[in-house]
Design a protein around this motif. Structure first.
Motif, mmCIF file in Angstrom:
data_model
loop_
_atom_site.group_PDB
_atom_site.id
_atom_site.type_symbol
_atom_site.label_atom_id
_atom_site.label_comp_id
_atom_site.label_asym_id
_atom_site.label_seq_id
_atom_site.Cartn_x
_atom_site.Cartn_y
_atom_site.Cartn_z
ATOM 1 N N ASP A 1 0.858 -1.167 0.000
ATOM 2 C CA ASP A 1 0.000 0.000 0.000
ATOM 3 C C ASP A 1 0.905 1.231 0.000
ATOM 4 O O ASP A 1 1.644 1.448 0.944
ATOM 5 C CB ASP A 1 -0.898 -0.011 1.253
ATOM 6 C CG ASP A 1 -1.828 1.188 1.283
ATOM 7 O OD1 ASP A 1 -1.662 2.074 0.428
ATOM 8 O OD2 ASP A 1 -2.702 1.219 2.150
ATOM 9 N N GLN B 1 -2.421 12.921 -1.797
ATOM 10 C CA GLN B 1 -3.648 12.225 -1.439
ATOM 11 C C GLN B 1 -4.374 12.919 -0.286
ATOM 12 O O GLN B 1 -5.587 13.039 -0.282
ATOM 13 C CB GLN B 1 -3.298 10.787 -1.034
ATOM 14 C CG GLN B 1 -4.436 9.820 -1.203
ATOM 15 C CD GLN B 1 -4.422 9.153 -2.568
ATOM 16 O OE1 GLN B 1 -3.488 8.462 -2.908
ATOM 17 N NE2 GLN B 1 -5.443 9.363 -3.344
ATOM 18 N N VAL C 1 -11.812 7.825 -4.301
ATOM 19 C CA VAL C 1 -12.134 6.694 -3.428
ATOM 20 C C VAL C 1 -10.957 6.398 -2.502
ATOM 21 O O VAL C 1 -11.130 6.173 -1.299
ATOM 22 C CB VAL C 1 -12.487 5.448 -4.271
ATOM 23 C CG1 VAL C 1 -12.614 4.226 -3.390
ATOM 24 C CG2 VAL C 1 -13.777 5.681 -5.037
ATOM 25 N N ARG C 2 -9.753 6.436 -3.059
ATOM 26 C CA ARG C 2 -8.554 6.168 -2.280
ATOM 27 C C ARG C 2 -8.379 7.215 -1.170
ATOM 28 O O ARG C 2 -8.062 6.887 -0.037
ATOM 29 C CB ARG C 2 -7.349 6.184 -3.216
ATOM 30 C CG ARG C 2 -6.203 5.343 -2.783
ATOM 31 C CD ARG C 2 -5.161 5.344 -3.875
ATOM 32 N NE ARG C 2 -5.652 4.705 -5.096
ATOM 33 C CZ ARG C 2 -5.631 3.392 -5.291
ATOM 34 N NH1 ARG C 2 -5.161 2.597 -4.368
ATOM 35 N NH2 ARG C 2 -6.090 2.878 -6.409
ATOM 36 N N SER C 3 -8.625 8.468 -1.534
ATOM 37 C CA SER C 3 -8.483 9.537 -0.538
ATOM 38 C C SER C 3 -9.506 9.396 0.571
ATOM 39 O O SER C 3 -9.216 9.673 1.727
ATOM 40 C CB SER C 3 -8.658 10.903 -1.202
ATOM 41 O OG SER C 3 -7.449 11.296 -1.778
ATOM 42 N N ILE C 4 -10.713 8.985 0.177
ATOM 43 C CA ILE C 4 -11.754 8.823 1.188
ATOM 44 C C ILE C 4 -11.326 7.769 2.200
ATOM 45 O O ILE C 4 -11.567 7.906 3.394
ATOM 46 C CB ILE C 4 -13.088 8.472 0.518
ATOM 47 C CG1 ILE C 4 -13.634 9.715 -0.181
ATOM 48 C CG2 ILE C 4 -14.097 7.961 1.541
ATOM 49 C CD1 ILE C 4 -14.815 9.469 -1.047
ATOM 50 N N LYS C 5 -10.610 6.741 1.714
ATOM 51 C CA LYS C 5 -10.120 5.721 2.638
ATOM 52 C C LYS C 5 -9.121 6.317 3.618
ATOM 53 O O LYS C 5 -9.082 5.934 4.774
ATOM 54 C CB LYS C 5 -9.479 4.575 1.855
ATOM 55 C CG LYS C 5 -10.531 3.654 1.281
ATOM 56 C CD LYS C 5 -9.922 2.362 0.771
ATOM 57 C CE LYS C 5 -10.954 1.598 -0.041
ATOM 58 N NZ LYS C 5 -10.381 1.128 -1.303
ATOM 59 N N THR C 6 -8.312 7.254 3.151
ATOM 60 C CA THR C 6 -7.347 7.867 4.066
ATOM 61 C C THR C 6 -8.041 8.745 5.096
ATOM 62 O O THR C 6 -7.458 9.105 6.105
ATOM 63 C CB THR C 6 -6.287 8.725 3.323
ATOM 64 O OG1 THR C 6 -6.929 9.870 2.768
ATOM 65 C CG2 THR C 6 -5.601 7.942 2.240
ATOM 66 N N GLN D 1 -10.614 7.791 6.714
ATOM 67 C CA GLN D 1 -11.306 6.932 7.676
ATOM 68 C C GLN D 1 -10.853 7.110 9.127
ATOM 69 O O GLN D 1 -11.698 7.157 10.015
ATOM 70 C CB GLN D 1 -11.180 5.474 7.258
ATOM 71 C CG GLN D 1 -12.535 4.888 6.945
ATOM 72 C CD GLN D 1 -12.428 3.711 6.015
ATOM 73 O OE1 GLN D 1 -11.374 3.082 5.894
ATOM 74 N NE2 GLN D 1 -13.512 3.396 5.349
ATOM 75 N N TYR E 1 -16.985 9.313 6.441
ATOM 76 C CA TYR E 1 -16.948 9.372 4.990
ATOM 77 C C TYR E 1 -16.900 7.954 4.443
ATOM 78 O O TYR E 1 -16.108 7.145 4.870
ATOM 79 C CB TYR E 1 -15.739 10.164 4.499
ATOM 80 C CG TYR E 1 -15.924 11.642 4.690
ATOM 81 C CD1 TYR E 1 -15.815 12.203 5.945
ATOM 82 C CD2 TYR E 1 -16.246 12.464 3.618
ATOM 83 C CE1 TYR E 1 -16.020 13.552 6.135
ATOM 84 C CE2 TYR E 1 -16.442 13.816 3.798
ATOM 85 C CZ TYR E 1 -16.325 14.352 5.059
ATOM 86 O OH TYR E 1 -16.537 15.688 5.234
ATOM 87 N N GLN E 2 -17.803 7.691 3.509
ATOM 88 C CA GLN E 2 -17.928 6.329 3.047
ATOM 89 C C GLN E 2 -18.449 6.327 1.614
ATOM 90 O O GLN E 2 -19.256 7.174 1.230
ATOM 91 C CB GLN E 2 -18.916 5.607 3.959
ATOM 92 C CG GLN E 2 -18.707 4.136 4.003
ATOM 93 C CD GLN E 2 -19.733 3.458 4.893
ATOM 94 O OE1 GLN E 2 -20.546 4.121 5.532
ATOM 95 N NE2 GLN E 2 -19.715 2.155 4.906
#
Lengths: 193, 275
Positions: free
Chosen positions: B104, B125, B173-178, B180, B186-187
């Protein structure tokens, strides 16, 4: 559907929310309603300033062919603001000090504060200064209907009075009884409130 | 065939033919007497030492491989850093490569990950994450905290002042995971094949999810009849789902001047807002 900002024939830029069909219905959810009310207040005051309109009546939403058609009707989406919706917008604007019932003791007609009385006071004072009329006695009529158009042209007397009140409190104006009613004299006094 | 010297044993053991011939003699010499016990202990120690030496060699080998990998990666990162940041297609390919080798690019022992540090991709990101939050919060009042992914990408691109396609859905989508770890809820949720980003901690019940999906197909507008016809719901259930969204959750706006149905409901996140 796509909603976009729109410029009216008179040149006022309406925000995109004005093209959203549900914007013309009084919302039931309190949060949503306050959002919509804020947008409406902004549009109404912005348009009033753009066209120098001072009075708004519930009737303005009842019939077409008045000053407010451009914002109370959206022919492109076939929606219009309904009178009872406007009545509730007016009452929320009065609550938020963005308008005042005029005449008092009724709720169908308001004067719009697209400038607060304090702001009008500053405008008034600097206009008097720039036209060299300090210390002279002026009638209200001379202020609201000057030979050369000014930022104060056609200002309702009710608002003018409030503005003068503000200036009186800081010693920059004084109401004087004259032969045919009232006059006002302004003093330089740089102190701002 | 008795080896008394420990270092001599190690030397002997490395010549593998002797390894086989070591054990039987031990047995043949018998398990009796203190001498036998000592011999036994000694050979046990020697074996342990040998195994240590062997695994040490393996670890060293792995270390050198990892170092090589790291050097190659550093080289790759420094050579392609700008391309990775600026070219969405290349970035996607790079991220897929990372995924396939199980790395990752944002994770790591150090803050942001050493790889992310090399690439500067972490900052990129996170920056995107901040802009996503910006868009989500500034549009929340009109869409109730649910925004279509495509719309989000469009608004974020506008905020960055870049052309369409420079920031991809993948990046978002990747940024939203960061985001978390921030716990802001945010989902990314998928409704009827449309990806939506939810920025409020609010559980959508199943009916609402379906309604949102349908509304998105229709550009945001939804009426009871559509639910009855398309989903076979009863009038009551349809009405209740819409009322819940309207009154309880503020997810939609009511329109009482609808030409067809008299009353319709609008899901702001299904509409495209140009400002």
């Amino acid at each position: 559907m796509s909603v976009a900002a729109h410029t009216t024939p008179s040149g006022y830029l309406l925000p995109s929310i004005h093209s959203a069909p549900p914007f013309f219905t009084k919302q039931i959810n309190p949060t949503t309603r306050s959002i919509a009310d804020d947008h409406w207040a902004r549009i109404i005051l912005g348009y009033a300033r753009h066209r120098r309109l001072f009075t708004l009546r519930v009737e303005d939403a009842e019939t077409s062919g008045n000053d407010w058609d451009e914002i109370f009707r959206n022919e492109r989406i076939n929606r219009r603001l309904l009178p009872d919706h406007l009545a509730s917008l007016i009452s929320s604007m009065v609550t938020n000090n963005l308008a005042v019932y005029e005449p008092p003791k009724q709720t169908r007609s308001v004067l719009l504060y697209w400038r607060r009385p304090e702001e009008w006071a500053d405008v008034l004072h600097s206009w008097v200064a720039s036209t060299g009329q300090m210390n002279t006695i002026m009638t209200f009529y001379e202020i609201t209907d000057p030979p050369v158009e000014s930022p104060l042209s056609s200002l309702p007397i009710v608002i003018l009075r409030k503005a003068i009140d503000v200036l009186s409190k800081s010693g920059r104006a004084q109401i004087i009884a004259i032969a045919d009613g009232e006059g006002v004299r302004f003093f330089p006094g740089g102190s701002k409130i | 065939m008795v080896v008394r010297n420990r270092s001599a044993l190690s030397a002997t053991l490395t010549n593998s033919p002797y390894i086989q011939s070591l054990k039987p003699p031990m047995h043949r010499l018998g398990g009796v007497g203190i001498g036998a016990f000592e011999r036994h202990e000694q050979s046990k120690r020697s074996f342990a030492e040998l195994s240590n030496a062997l695994s040490q060699a393996q670890v060293d080998h792995l270390h050198s491989q990892l170092n090589q990998f790291r050097t190659a990666l550093t080289h790759f990162a420094s050579t392609h850093r700008d391309t990775i940041k600026n070219d969405p297609a290349f970035r996607r390919a790079f991220q897929q490569m990372c995924l396939s080798i199980g790395v990752d690019p944002l994770a790591g022992p150090r803050k942001g990950g050493w790889w992310a540090e090399l690439l500067g991709l972490g900052d990129w990101q996170y920056e995107l994450g901040v802009q996503i939050v910006d868009v989500c919060i500034s549009t929340r009042e009109r869409n109730g905290g649910i925004i279509e992914l495509k719309e989000l990408v469009r608004l974020v691109s506008k905020l960055r002042g870049v052309d369409a396609g420079v920031v991809t859905e993948d990046d978002v989508v990747r940024s939203i995971k960061t985001l978390q770890p921030l716990g802001a809820g945010y989902q990314v949720v998928e409704l009827n094949g449309t990806k939506m980003v939810r920025s409020v901690v609010k559980e959508l019940d199943r009916d609402q999810a379906v309604v949102l999906g349908l509304a998105h197909e229709a550009g945001g507008r939804i009426v009871v009849d559509i639910l009855v016809v398309r989903l076979g719901w009863t009038r009551e259930r349809s009405q209740a789902a819409l009322d819940n969204m309207l009154l309880r959750d503020g997810l939609c706006w009511i329109d009482e001047q609808d030409e067809e149905s008299g009353v319709s409901y609008w899901i702001p996140s299904g509409m495209q807002w140009d400002e």
